[in-house]
Design a protein around this motif. Structure first.
Motif, PDB file in Angstrom:
ATOM      1  N   ARG A  43       0.946  -1.170  -0.026  1.00 36.73           N
ATOM      2  CA  ARG A  43       0.011   0.012  -0.153  1.00 36.73           C
ATOM      3  C   ARG A  43       0.816   1.049  -0.203  1.00 36.73           C
ATOM      4  O   ARG A  43       1.751   1.348   0.717  1.00 36.73           O
ATOM      5  N   LYS A  44       0.672   2.201  -0.867  1.00 32.96           N
ATOM      6  CA  LYS A  44       1.229   3.564  -0.657  1.00 32.96           C
ATOM      7  C   LYS A  44       0.352   4.281   0.575  1.00 32.96           C
ATOM      8  O   LYS A  44      -0.868   4.256   0.522  1.00 32.96           O
ATOM      9  N   VAL A  45       1.147   4.793   1.627  1.00 26.41           N
ATOM     10  CA  VAL A  45       0.601   5.206   2.941  1.00 26.41           C
ATOM     11  C   VAL A  45      -0.360   6.460   2.323  1.00 26.41           C
ATOM     12  O   VAL A  45      -0.205   7.471   1.871  1.00 26.41           O
TER      13      VAL A  45
ATOM     14  N   VAL B 237      12.106   3.931  -2.549  1.00 30.46           N
ATOM     15  CA  VAL B 237      13.007   5.074  -2.824  1.00 30.46           C
ATOM     16  C   VAL B 237      13.404   4.907  -4.354  1.00 30.46           C
ATOM     17  O   VAL B 237      13.922   4.040  -4.957  1.00 30.46           O
ATOM     18  N   GLU B 238      12.962   6.048  -5.141  1.00 26.05           N
ATOM     19  CA  GLU B 238      13.253   5.871  -6.578  1.00 26.05           C
ATOM     20  C   GLU B 238      14.659   6.988  -6.890  1.00 26.05           C
ATOM     21  O   GLU B 238      14.474   8.183  -6.536  1.00 26.05           O
TER      22      GLU B 238
ATOM     23  N   MET C 291      16.014  12.108  -5.655  1.00 24.62           N
ATOM     24  CA  MET C 291      15.493  11.077  -4.985  1.00 24.62           C
ATOM     25  C   MET C 291      13.779  11.356  -4.993  1.00 24.62           C
ATOM     26  O   MET C 291      13.315  12.508  -4.736  1.00 24.62           O
ATOM     27  N   LYS C 292      13.111  10.380  -5.000  1.00 21.29           N
ATOM     28  CA  LYS C 292      11.644  10.377  -4.680  1.00 21.29           C
ATOM     29  C   LYS C 292      11.319   9.223  -3.701  1.00 21.29           C
ATOM     30  O   LYS C 292      11.494   8.074  -3.833  1.00 21.29           O
ATOM     31  N   ILE C 293      10.675   9.797  -2.476  1.00 17.78           N
ATOM     32  CA  ILE C 293      10.437   8.911  -1.291  1.00 17.78           C
ATOM     33  C   ILE C 293       8.956   8.617  -1.264  1.00 17.78           C
ATOM     34  O   ILE C 293       8.260   9.551  -1.162  1.00 17.78           O
ATOM     35  N   THR C 294       8.561   7.291  -0.892  1.00 13.28           N
ATOM     36  CA  THR C 294       7.142   7.059  -0.736  1.00 13.28           C
ATOM     37  C   THR C 294       7.011   6.172   0.163  1.00 13.28           C
ATOM     38  O   THR C 294       7.242   4.937   0.156  1.00 13.28           O
ATOM     39  N   PRO C 295       6.390   6.454   1.323  1.00 12.73           N
ATOM     40  CA  PRO C 295       6.182   5.410   2.542  1.00 12.73           C
ATOM     41  C   PRO C 295       5.112   4.530   1.868  1.00 12.73           C
ATOM     42  O   PRO C 295       3.972   4.526   1.660  1.00 12.73           O
TER      43      PRO C 295
ATOM     44  N   THR D  58      -8.282  14.541  -1.538  1.00 13.70           N
ATOM     45  CA  THR D  58      -6.975  14.096  -2.183  1.00 13.70           C
ATOM     46  C   THR D  58      -5.749  14.415  -1.308  1.00 13.70           C
ATOM     47  O   THR D  58      -5.847  15.645  -0.710  1.00 13.70           O
ATOM     48  N   MET D  59      -5.022  13.620  -1.042  1.00 11.95           N
ATOM     49  CA  MET D  59      -3.801  13.599  -0.159  1.00 11.95           C
ATOM     50  C   MET D  59      -2.497  13.441  -0.659  1.00 11.95           C
ATOM     51  O   MET D  59      -2.166  12.976  -1.748  1.00 11.95           O
ATOM     52  N   LYS D  60      -1.687  14.270  -0.078  1.00 12.55           N
ATOM     53  CA  LYS D  60      -0.122  14.311  -0.322  1.00 12.55           C
ATOM     54  C   LYS D  60       0.430  13.960   0.969  1.00 12.55           C
ATOM     55  O   LYS D  60       0.468  14.775   1.878  1.00 12.55           O
ATOM     56  N   ILE D  61       1.520  12.757   0.833  1.00 12.08           N
ATOM     57  CA  ILE D  61       2.019  12.522   2.199  1.00 12.08           C
ATOM     58  C   ILE D  61       3.734  12.843   2.048  1.00 12.08           C
ATOM     59  O   ILE D  61       4.227  12.344   1.110  1.00 12.08           O
ATOM     60  N   THR D  62       4.270  13.471   2.961  1.00  9.61           N
ATOM     61  CA  THR D  62       5.650  13.537   3.067  1.00  9.61           C
ATOM     62  C   THR D  62       6.139  13.387   4.370  1.00  9.61           C
ATOM     63  O   THR D  62       5.779  14.028   5.436  1.00  9.61           O
TER      64      THR D  62
END
Lengths: 96, 96, 96, 96, 96, 96, 96, 96, 96, 96
Positions: free
Chosen positions: A45-47, B5-6, B79-83, J78-82
């Motif tokens: 899942r993407k959080v 992490v891309e 970098m691109k970070i996705t939790p 719509t969500m954006k998570i950092t």
């Protein structure tokens, strides 16, 4: 042969809830069959999102296409496909 | 805890070749240590690109930050970070 | 297995002209070898641009990656990769 | 004269299924007539998408416009048009 | 056959001024020859920008490509190409 | 004073066909009046799209605004406006 | 006739400081002449950016183009031009 | 304290015309009250668009938020907010 | 009055290391003075990036502009500014 | 562990007003519980938008995902998570 597939799911607000539940159940069953077979190698899942990042292991481009088109949730999904290959520095033989 | 992490690598055309080779060797050694420890859980090349998609398994956001900042190639990377988190339909206990 | 590869070439204004000519000649020779072998199945110029759209026919993702990375002009190129498959309505057997 | 045409198809979720089937059948017949005539020179599916990459061979810009506007699925499509020409390095006379 | 070509010119700040003047003079001469011949049918400045929008009238895609590649300022330009055709409502026969 | 106006038309799939035909006929009549008057100086179709690129010759920004707002198809259009001026290299006095 | 012009200034890190100061002083003098004349009707800084949003009042598109091209800082600027007109609800006669 | 607010209005094609007229009348009255009070300092139409550029003069961020949220057309608008401040070169004391 | 400021830092690869260290030390000292004063209310690193998200508490737009322009690292930064206000549902009086 | 979450809310124009009010009340109650518990550490409105910037303090990626998915307004957002971490220059121990 590996591919990253990023799937975003968007079911309209006014879509019939019972029908949505039926489609999601079919999706889950189909997914688990593919996961058990090793075709759907990873899923996360993407959080915070109704989205996933998946790794598929397939014989060919055509096999990936047919597999994705048969997803019960396909009409509700936006797809991004990225072909992958083994990284030359990896110490794992299987991390293709 | 998992993160995608891309990483895109871009070394300038006129960068010193010997220095680039030295940095890449350091990157490979650092990467393999993290891979052996399970921190750098997966890595794949994006086909045709000097880019990878990686899955990290870390204790915290701060641990991920420190790990990435120590990459020898970091100054040359975007970098691109996705939790990420475990998908509820997964049949694998470990596919966090 | 087919892939569309879109290549944009950008050689810096102040790059040595003789060296550029040498690299372009090597690129042409390498290209023609791959074209004769059927790996580089199609190539077309995009009108008005220093760009091409190409169709590659390869055994695997990894074979495509290795082929592209060996392009003499690779360090000057931006690449976009799109995996393709045969269209079900096509009347040509070979138009994979 | 060659053009790359990228077509994305999007039929609304609530569109009448029988009408959609009728339009798709008309599209297939129209496509195959053009393919047999050599006008629709190539077509490939983009993997995982309801999209194709096509190469058209036409007399003029106007001929391409009229051909595309007559597609039965046109009202459901998003189009991207790229004019092409023969690549100077190609060893094939016909790969215009 | 008509094409819209949008050209943005970007000469680096530190480029030799005399050489730039020489290239611009060559560009102007080449442009006026094409304009007199009817190939470069229209040209307009975009207000406030070092950019133009032009309409070319050429025999083929290949003719347009060769014409643009020969522009003395080409190495300093970013190009966007849009194929055009006559509008069915137009009352002018010649506004192809 | 010249402006480039790029218009994309998008009529919903379920919009009443007779009403659409009536609006298009009104649009055509309005367009031809403006074309005959020299206000709508040029119009071309973008190949493969329900879009046009037009050149307007008007007295002022306000005149352009009023002219465009009166288009019968305006509620179905997306507009992009680019102010133009005569190119200093042009050999035509009238190509403002 | 009014136009909004958004200007972003970007002077390279290694540009000669004395020369930059000279150009900025020339820019300020030129700006104040235009402001006093009513041509450069408004100017505001965008907070936190080396950018401004300005309103110009000019006779024609060509007058705006010539005015902007003469800016001493023009070679360091990125420009965005938006033609404006009086709002029909405005209670101010002069807020063209 | 000044802010640029860019507003795009989009009323659905099938929205009730009488209700739309009522909302637009309320918008105009509210706007003119704010304009007379000096809060809505400037407004201009973007040529060819159902959009405006406005300059607001308010006590605080919160005051701007409350003012905008009370716009009768707010549910039909897309907003872009840019905080502004006085330009140091300006010769007008009041052009904050 | 609160603003979110997102800062991306990009120091060129070939920038003098000693000078960079001097500027970063000055940045840190300036930051800590502002943090102690309550002006720079919050700062967080974006994981994996040389970027931060910050919350500023200032008297006015102009005060924010002057504060940011005085950052020693400003010439190396890209900035994004978002004006904020208190959320009506918040139970904290001070979370302006 | 901290995350920035940016939420944009979009409730369709024709959504039932009473149902919307019920959902917003549930959202507010849920929010205040999380705020009191310290999980929803900060919230601010973006000025002029139906959007917020929030800082969450959670045990893990999974905890954040579950918290966000339970938001009553989630289907309209719509969500954006950092992911964030403590800045090394901060003088506050708690500003993680």
């Amino acid at each position: 042969m590996l591919f990253m597939v990023e799937m975003d799911v968007n079911i309209p607000l006014d879509f019939d809830a019972a029908e949505a539940a039926r489609i999601k159940a079919a999706e889950k069953a189909y997914f688990q069959t593919l996961q058990a077979a090793g075709t759907w190698r990873h899923i996360w899942r993407k959080v915070g999102l109704y989205s996933n990042v998946s790794i598929f292991d397939v014989e060919s481009n055509a096999a990936l296409h047919d597999t994705l088109m048969a997803l019960p949730l396909y009409p509700f999904m936006t797809m991004k496909i990225t072909p992958l290959c083994r990284h030359p520095s990896s110490i794992h033989e299987d991390d293709r």
